[in-house]
Every structure is written in structure tokens, then in C-alpha cells.
Design an enzyme around this catalytic site. Structure first.
Site, PDB file in Angstrom:
ATOM      1  N   HIS A  88       0.837  -1.202   0.000  1.00  0.00           N
ATOM      2  CA  HIS A  88       0.000   0.000   0.000  1.00  0.00           C
ATOM      3  C   HIS A  88       0.874   1.255   0.000  1.00  0.00           C
ATOM      4  O   HIS A  88       1.045   1.926   1.022  1.00  0.00           O
ATOM      5  CB  HIS A  88      -0.949  -0.006   1.200  1.00  0.00           C
ATOM      6  CG  HIS A  88      -2.052  -1.011   1.066  1.00  0.00           C
ATOM      7  ND1 HIS A  88      -2.048  -2.203   1.760  1.00  0.00           N
ATOM      8  CD2 HIS A  88      -3.172  -1.015   0.290  1.00  0.00           C
ATOM      9  CE1 HIS A  88      -3.141  -2.896   1.432  1.00  0.00           C
ATOM     10  NE2 HIS A  88      -3.832  -2.198   0.548  1.00  0.00           N
ATOM     11  N   ASP A 123      -5.886   5.008  -1.343  1.00  0.00           N
ATOM     12  CA  ASP A 123      -5.239   4.365  -0.190  1.00  0.00           C
ATOM     13  C   ASP A 123      -4.275   5.307   0.525  1.00  0.00           C
ATOM     14  O   ASP A 123      -3.363   4.851   1.221  1.00  0.00           O
ATOM     15  CB  ASP A 123      -4.470   3.113  -0.638  1.00  0.00           C
ATOM     16  CG  ASP A 123      -5.326   1.849  -0.617  1.00  0.00           C
ATOM     17  OD1 ASP A 123      -6.294   1.802   0.169  1.00  0.00           O
ATOM     18  OD2 ASP A 123      -5.038   0.921  -1.394  1.00  0.00           O
TER      19      ASP A 123
END
Length: 360
Positions: A88, A123
Site C-alpha cells: 500500500h 489508499d
């Protein structure tokens, strides 16, 4: 809005590599290597890609955006991703953005500015652990968002904060900028994996009833939500060389969470135990329960477009390859760790790059 001819290279620094410019000319192809692009742009893949795509779509002119404010906003977004996260991070955001661009090019898709912005920021500031971890460690974000879509709510509110701080939309009427913020929230919140069945069943129902009306704003927005969900989990639909890297990265992030849980004497979360959860097993489960059901419906929606056929081909081959690797791993454990790479060499039946079919 229809893309016009690129010519956006003037938006980039004069000294960036010519290879990156060459890659940008092929940004709409499915075999785009975001890892290489990130290296060529010196870790600035997200900013470089977004500037290029905003120019491709004429968004800077259409929304009368200030270039300094746009660079400030995109720089803030890129910086707010955690580069130490194996998965991420800003490269994942750039990868999802590139996938979203490919989906926006499909005949039935629309909503380029919202789709690209949501993909880039979906994200942002991800801590590298999942929602259950935040809840059981009583993290302040869990209490702030009442244990519901904790990460996605944080990604959205962070994005809104950066939009306002950069002043990117400050020249627009207040109701328009507020509407953009709300729609970005609706898109980013749709990436909550716990809401997968909710979105999938609605999508399937629309397709079964053949009642999607893309003249309706609400239906266009729903398709944009589905497109972002697809882009977010499309790694298994990429060529093996790229897909495998993403699989290893996400599992490494899971394992790091498992190590943290061990350290704090917490119960290890599902998929986070490196001793019990192998990469092939995790990937087969992810493909079977999340990716395949979603992309089968997307395949129906696009009426088996060339891009969709390409993605489904990679998906099925990659799943078969992970199955062989899991089989090899299981047998190597019982045969004093025989070499695992064997199945990779037996790839004549469809694991190669097949670049020709990757260019829709």
C-alpha cells in the site's frame, strides 16, 4: 470527455528520462510496467502519471486548474503514501490509476476526473495494517470512524484535507467543490473489501435485469465505483511478471502485520501467519473469492471487450500457476524441500508475457 492527443510532456521536468516519455505514449496498454515507470521517474510515478492523464483528457483546461496548485496537490498525495509499505504505497496508487485509465477508455465508462482522482488517492496514508488490527489495538482512527470503513474513511478525509490545503478547487463554486468531495468519498468508500458482496450483488442484479441506464447520473457513478473496485484488485489480471511481484508484496505486508501481532501477543489475523499462510494459497483464495466473481461480471458489462478478454486470460493462467506452485510447495515440504521453481519452468501452456494480446 474524450481524450485528445497526448503532448503533455511539457508538464514534466525537462531532465526526466526519455524512456519514461516513451512509456507514457503506451500508458493505455494493459502490460504497462508500473515498477519500471516508477524507477524511470525516480519514484514520482503517481505525480508524473496523473499530470499526463489530466492533460490527455484536457482536464486542466476544462476545469481551469492552476498548474502550481495541481502539482502541489498531487505531490501531497504522493508524499502521504508510506514508501515503507511493501504494497500500500504510491506505486500501488499509480498502478490502480493506470488501470482506471484503461477502464475509462472502455465505451460504456465515463467520469474521468473523479475516476482518476479517486484512484490516485484511494489508499492515501495507509498504515500497512488492516481494519481488524486497528480495532483490536484501539487505534484512534478506529474510534474516530466507529469501527466502520475505518481506513477508507481516513483515505477520503485525508484527500479532502489535501484538496482544501492545496486550493486546487478553490476557484470553483462551493456547491461544485463540495459535490466533488462527496463523490470522491463515495468512490473511495466503495473500495472497502467488506462491502464486496453488497456491490457485487447489485452489479449482478443490474446485469441480469438489463436495467443499467448510463444516461442516469446515479448509474454512471455506480459503474465508476465498480471500475475503481476492479482497478484496486486487478493485480491477478496482469501479466505474470507483474502480478507475481504484487502478490509477493501484499503477502509481505500481511506477514509484517502478523509479526506485529506476535510481538504484542495478539491473535494473528487470517492470512498474516507466514508459517501457515503461503503466498500461493493466499493468492488462490483471493482470486477465487474476490477477483474472479467481480471480473466475470465486469466481463459481462463490457460485452467481452478485448481488454476484458485479455484480463480474464491472465487471471485464469495466473490462478493455474499459483495452483502448481502450491502443489510444488506442499510436495517439497514432504520431500526435504525439493526445488520449488520447477512449475515455473513448465510454463509452455500460457504463462509467458504474450505482449501481442496485451494491447487492446
Amino acid at each position: 470527455m474524450v481524450p485528445h492527443t497526448p503532448g503533455s510532456l511539457h508538464l514534466l521536468d525537462d531532465d526526466y528520462l526519455g524512456q519514461a516519455a516513451h512509456m507514457l505514449s503506451k500508458v493505455g496498454t494493459w502490460n504497462f510496467d508500473i515498477f519500471l515507470f516508477d524507477r524511470l521517474t525516480n519514484g514520482n510515478s503517481l505525480v508524473t502519471l496523473m499530470c499526463h492523464l489530466f492533460n490527455v483528457y484536457g482536464l486542466i483546461h476544462h476545469f481551469e486548474l492552476d498548474m502550481v496548485k495541481l502539482h502541489r496537490f498531487l505531490g501531497m498525495v504522493q508524499e502521504d503514501y508510506h514508501s515503507q509499505n511493501p504494497y500500500h504505497n504510491a506505486v500501488h496508487a499509480a498502478d490502480v490509476t493506470q488501470a482506471m485509465y484503461c477502464y475509462l477508455k472502455e465505451p460504456k465508462s465515463s467520469g474521468c476526473v473523479l475516476g482518476l482522482m479517486a484512484a490516485a488517492a484511494h489508499d492515501v496514508d495507509h498504515p500497512g495494517v488492516n481494519q481488524p488490527f486497528l480495532i483490536k489495538t484501539r487505534h484512534h482512527l478506529a474510534s474516530l470512524y466507529q469501527n466502520t470503513s475505518v481506513l477508507e474513511s481516513h483515505h477520503w478525509r485525508s484527500t479532502v484535507g489535501m484538496l482544501r490545503e492545496s486550493g486546487l478547487l478553490s476557484h470553483l463554486p462551493a456547491d461544485m467543490s463540495q459535490d466533488i468531495e462527496q463523490q470522491l468519498g463515495s468512490l473511495i468508500l466503495a473500495t472497502d473489501i467488506s462491502r464486496q458482496n453488497e456491490f457485487l450483488s447489485t452489479f449482478r442484479e443490474h446485469l441480469d435485469n438489463q436495467d443499467l441506464d448510463l444516461q442516469l447520473t446515479s448509474h454512471r457513478h455506480f459503474i465508476l465505483q465498480i471500475a475503481l473496485k476492479c482497478a484496486d484488485v486487478c493485480n491477478p489480471c496482469r501479466v505474470w511478471e507483474l502480478s507475481k511481484q504484487w502478490s509477493e508484496r501484499v503477502c509481505e505486508e500481511f506477514y509484517r502485520q502478523g509479526d506485529l501481532e506476535k510481538k504484542f501477543d495478539l491473535e494473528i489475523s487470517p492470512l498474516c501467519d507466514q508459517q501457515a499462510d503461503s503466498v500461493p494459497a493466499i493468492q488462490i483464495g483471493f482470486i477465487s473469492y474476490i477477483v474472479e466473481p467481480l471480473f466475470e461480471e465486469w466481463h459481462r458489462f463490457t460485452e467481452s471487450s478485448l481488454l476484458s478478454q485479455t484480463m480474464m486470460g491472465h487471471l485464469h493462467r495466473n490462478k493455474a500457476r499459483w495452483s502448481r506452485l502450491r502443489y510444488a510447495r506442499t510436495h517439497s515440504d514432504s520431500h526435504s524441500h525439493a526445488e520449488e521453481p520447477e512449475p515455473e519452468e513448465a510454463e509452455g501452456e500460457g504463462g509467458g508475457r504474450e505482449d501481442g494480446e496485451d494491447i487492446p
